[in-house]
Motif scaffolding. Structure first.
Motif, PDB file in Angstrom:
ATOM      1  N   ALA A  81     -26.209 -72.311 -78.551  1.00  0.00           N
ATOM      2  CA  ALA A  81     -25.700 -71.597 -77.371  1.00  0.00           C
ATOM      3  C   ALA A  81     -26.211 -70.165 -77.355  1.00  0.00           C
ATOM      4  CB  ALA A  81     -24.172 -71.621 -77.360  1.00  0.00           C
ATOM      5  N   ALA A  82     -26.290 -69.547 -78.537  1.00  0.00           N
ATOM      6  CA  ALA A  82     -26.789 -68.174 -78.623  1.00  0.00           C
ATOM      7  C   ALA A  82     -28.251 -68.109 -78.192  1.00  0.00           C
ATOM      8  CB  ALA A  82     -26.631 -67.656 -80.049  1.00  0.00           C
ATOM      9  N   GLU A  83     -29.053 -69.050 -78.652  1.00  0.00           N
ATOM     10  CA  GLU A  83     -30.473 -69.090 -78.283  1.00  0.00           C
ATOM     11  C   GLU A  83     -30.638 -69.317 -76.784  1.00  0.00           C
ATOM     12  OE1 GLU A  83     -33.262 -68.500 -79.560  1.00  0.00           O
ATOM     13  OE2 GLU A  83     -33.011 -68.461 -81.728  1.00  0.00           O
ATOM     14  N   ASP A  84     -29.814 -70.199 -76.225  1.00  0.00           N
ATOM     15  CA  ASP A  84     -29.882 -70.460 -74.779  1.00  0.00           C
ATOM     16  C   ASP A  84     -29.584 -69.196 -73.985  1.00  0.00           C
ATOM     17  OD1 ASP A  84     -30.510 -73.082 -75.242  1.00  0.00           O
ATOM     18  OD2 ASP A  84     -28.482 -73.856 -74.898  1.00  0.00           O
ATOM     19  N   LEU A  85     -28.585 -68.439 -74.438  1.00  0.00           N
ATOM     20  CA  LEU A  85     -28.238 -67.184 -73.769  1.00  0.00           C
ATOM     21  C   LEU A  85     -29.412 -66.203 -73.816  1.00  0.00           C
ATOM     22  CD1 LEU A  85     -24.566 -66.166 -74.697  1.00  0.00           C
ATOM     23  CD2 LEU A  85     -25.523 -66.516 -72.417  1.00  0.00           C
ATOM     24  N   LEU A  86     -30.025 -66.079 -74.968  1.00  0.00           N
ATOM     25  CA  LEU A  86     -31.139 -65.139 -75.121  1.00  0.00           C
ATOM     26  C   LEU A  86     -32.356 -65.564 -74.303  1.00  0.00           C
ATOM     27  CD1 LEU A  86     -30.811 -64.441 -78.954  1.00  0.00           C
ATOM     28  CD2 LEU A  86     -30.171 -62.926 -77.064  1.00  0.00           C
ATOM     29  N   GLN A  87     -32.589 -66.872 -74.219  1.00  0.00           N
ATOM     30  CA  GLN A  87     -33.700 -67.369 -73.409  1.00  0.00           C
ATOM     31  C   GLN A  87     -33.459 -67.058 -71.930  1.00  0.00           C
ATOM     32  OE1 GLN A  87     -36.464 -68.027 -75.687  1.00  0.00           O
ATOM     33  NE2 GLN A  87     -36.810 -69.153 -73.790  1.00  0.00           N
ATOM     34  N   THR A  88     -32.211 -67.244 -71.498  1.00  0.00           N
ATOM     35  CA  THR A  88     -31.867 -66.921 -70.105  1.00  0.00           C
ATOM     36  C   THR A  88     -32.021 -65.425 -69.851  1.00  0.00           C
ATOM     37  OG1 THR A  88     -30.300 -68.758 -70.007  1.00  0.00           O
ATOM     38  CG2 THR A  88     -30.050 -67.014 -68.361  1.00  0.00           C
ATOM     39  N   ALA A  89     -31.616 -64.624 -70.836  1.00  0.00           N
ATOM     40  CA  ALA A  89     -31.724 -63.168 -70.702  1.00  0.00           C
ATOM     41  C   ALA A  89     -33.175 -62.732 -70.541  1.00  0.00           C
ATOM     42  CB  ALA A  89     -31.092 -62.484 -71.906  1.00  0.00           C
ATOM     43  N   LEU A  90     -34.085 -63.396 -71.243  1.00  0.00           N
ATOM     44  CA  LEU A  90     -35.516 -63.065 -71.129  1.00  0.00           C
ATOM     45  C   LEU A  90     -36.026 -63.298 -69.711  1.00  0.00           C
ATOM     46  CD1 LEU A  90     -36.891 -64.549 -74.478  1.00  0.00           C
ATOM     47  CD2 LEU A  90     -36.872 -62.131 -73.828  1.00  0.00           C
ATOM     48  N   LYS A  91     -35.465 -64.294 -69.043  1.00  0.00           N
ATOM     49  CA  LYS A  91     -35.889 -64.608 -67.678  1.00  0.00           C
ATOM     50  C   LYS A  91     -35.249 -63.667 -66.655  1.00  0.00           C
ATOM     51  CE  LYS A  91     -36.500 -69.518 -68.753  1.00  0.00           C
ATOM     52  NZ  LYS A  91     -35.995 -70.901 -68.507  1.00  0.00           N
ATOM     53  N   THR A  92     -33.978 -63.340 -66.890  1.00  0.00           N
ATOM     54  CA  THR A  92     -33.254 -62.513 -65.914  1.00  0.00           C
ATOM     55  C   THR A  92     -33.478 -61.020 -66.119  1.00  0.00           C
ATOM     56  OG1 THR A  92     -31.271 -62.622 -67.308  1.00  0.00           O
ATOM     57  CG2 THR A  92     -31.466 -64.243 -65.535  1.00  0.00           C
ATOM     58  N   HIS A  93     -33.944 -60.644 -67.320  1.00  0.00           N
ATOM     59  CA  HIS A  93     -34.203 -59.221 -67.609  1.00  0.00           C
ATOM     60  C   HIS A  93     -35.611 -59.065 -68.189  1.00  0.00           C
ATOM     61  CE1 HIS A  93     -29.948 -58.017 -67.087  1.00  0.00           C
ATOM     62  NE2 HIS A  93     -29.679 -59.202 -67.608  1.00  0.00           N
ATOM     63  N   PRO A  94     -36.634 -59.370 -67.409  1.00  0.00           N
ATOM     64  CA  PRO A  94     -38.012 -59.308 -67.925  1.00  0.00           C
ATOM     65  C   PRO A  94     -38.430 -57.915 -68.382  1.00  0.00           C
ATOM     66  CG  PRO A  94     -37.997 -59.525 -65.525  1.00  0.00           C
ATOM     67  CD  PRO A  94     -36.591 -59.755 -65.982  1.00  0.00           C
ATOM     68  N   ASP A  95     -37.783 -56.890 -67.865  1.00  0.00           N
ATOM     69  CA  ASP A  95     -38.113 -55.519 -68.258  1.00  0.00           C
ATOM     70  C   ASP A  95     -37.472 -55.129 -69.588  1.00  0.00           C
ATOM     71  OD1 ASP A  95     -35.644 -55.749 -66.955  1.00  0.00           O
ATOM     72  OD2 ASP A  95     -35.568 -53.609 -66.543  1.00  0.00           O
ATOM     73  N   GLN A  96     -36.631 -56.015 -70.126  1.00  0.00           N
ATOM     74  CA  GLN A  96     -35.951 -55.728 -71.392  1.00  0.00           C
ATOM     75  C   GLN A  96     -36.381 -56.703 -72.493  1.00  0.00           C
ATOM     76  OE1 GLN A  96     -33.788 -53.190 -72.009  1.00  0.00           O
ATOM     77  NE2 GLN A  96     -34.195 -52.421 -69.940  1.00  0.00           N
ATOM     78  N   THR A  97     -37.585 -57.246 -72.347  1.00  0.00           N
ATOM     79  CA  THR A  97     -38.060 -58.266 -73.290  1.00  0.00           C
ATOM     80  C   THR A  97     -38.030 -57.787 -74.738  1.00  0.00           C
ATOM     81  OG1 THR A  97     -39.483 -59.275 -71.611  1.00  0.00           O
ATOM     82  CG2 THR A  97     -40.027 -59.720 -73.915  1.00  0.00           C
ATOM     83  N   LYS A  98     -38.524 -56.574 -75.000  1.00  0.00           N
ATOM     84  CA  LYS A  98     -38.579 -56.075 -76.382  1.00  0.00           C
ATOM     85  C   LYS A  98     -37.176 -55.972 -76.966  1.00  0.00           C
ATOM     86  CE  LYS A  98     -40.490 -52.443 -79.330  1.00  0.00           C
ATOM     87  NZ  LYS A  98     -39.291 -52.419 -80.187  1.00  0.00           N
ATOM     88  N   ARG A  99     -36.250 -55.446 -76.208  1.00  0.00           N
ATOM     89  CA  ARG A  99     -34.881 -55.296 -76.722  1.00  0.00           C
ATOM     90  C   ARG A  99     -34.274 -56.660 -77.059  1.00  0.00           C
ATOM     91  NH1 ARG A  99     -29.371 -53.305 -73.628  1.00  0.00           N
ATOM     92  NH2 ARG A  99     -28.054 -53.369 -75.501  1.00  0.00           N
ATOM     93  N   ILE A 100     -34.481 -57.621 -76.178  1.00  0.00           N
ATOM     94  CA  ILE A 100     -33.916 -58.962 -76.383  1.00  0.00           C
ATOM     95  C   ILE A 100     -34.561 -59.627 -77.607  1.00  0.00           C
ATOM     96  CG2 ILE A 100     -33.627 -61.255 -75.387  1.00  0.00           C
ATOM     97  CD1 ILE A 100     -33.663 -59.826 -72.601  1.00  0.00           C
TER      98      ILE A 100
END
Length: 230
Positions: A200-219
């Motif tokens: 579930a944690a990995e799924d959240l982070l994968q979704t975050a990469l898509k919804t926050h492309p400008d924050q890729t490094k932080r994620i």
């Protein structure tokens, strides 16, 4: 050539248009940015949709704009004593505006106190005093429950206290207030990771990469940090 005649169909059409215009006026009031007008619209709608058969007589809606008498029952329904119920349009408007001002001032005081408690919580957090920080954040949220930042701050504090179940709950509440909150997503992912729900944690982070492309490094950095913690 036949003479023009107002038949039954024309009368029904005229009545329908009157209803449309009436409802349109109510909707316009309800959607107004002016809080007083919005309140007026709500009261008019409540009367229109109340129990009993409606005759669609404009005078029964008692609009403020045309200066007719105000619906006193609507104020009684709000729990106002009879001697406080205005009987004219001017009195009604003054009452609504006074009520809106009082609520606005109360909201400002609420935000000011909440901000003070949040600041105190932040200070204690920076010192590593997580238990004290949690107390302040709890108090701030008791005062104001519509701040996404308060819930994410409290979630981060609970991470440091190992209260992972509660972290998930706080992050969910934060996301209901602001579904774009990256902090809420990251803290929730960390809590889920700590609860051994890594999928579930990995799924959240994968979704975050898509919804926050400008924050890729932080994620990505956050993901690496979680991976190294195991």
């Amino acid at each position: 050539m036949s003479n023009l005649h107002m038949g039954d169909d024309d009368g029904e059409f005229e009545e329908s248009m009157r209803k449309v215009n009436l409802i349109g006026g109510i909707i316009k009031d309800m959607s107004s940015q002016n809080e007083a007008k919005s309140r007026i619209g709500m009261l008019r709608a409540e009367e229109l949709l109340g129990d009993g058969e409606k005759t669609w007589d404009e005078s029964s809606l008692k609009t403020v704009q045309n200066g007719t008498t105000i619906n006193r029952r609507a104020f009684e329904d709000l729990g106002k004593p009879k001697d406080e119920i205005p009987s004219d349009a001017a009195g009604f408007m003054a009452h609504v505006e006074r009520d809106a001002k009082q609520r606005s001032e109360a909201k400002k005081k609420e935000i000011k106190r909440s901000d003070y408690l949040k600041t105190m919580g932040n200070c204690e957090y920076r010192k590593g005093n997580y238990e004290k920080a949690l107390i302040y954040y709890n108090q701030a949220i008791d005062v104001r429950k519509d701040s996404c930042v308060l819930f994410t701050n409290r979630a981060l504090t609970k991470i440091n206290l190992g209260l992972m179940d509660e972290v998930v709950s706080d992050c969910d509440r934060a996301l209901r207030l602001n579904d774009r909150s990256l902090n809420a997503v990251l803290y929730k992912a960390e809590a889920l990771w700590g609860l051994d729900d890594t999928r579930a944690a990995e799924d959240l982070l994968q979704t975050a990469l898509k919804t926050h492309p400008d924050q890729t490094k932080r994620i990505q950095d956050y993901r690496n940090k979680l991976s190294c913690s195991r």
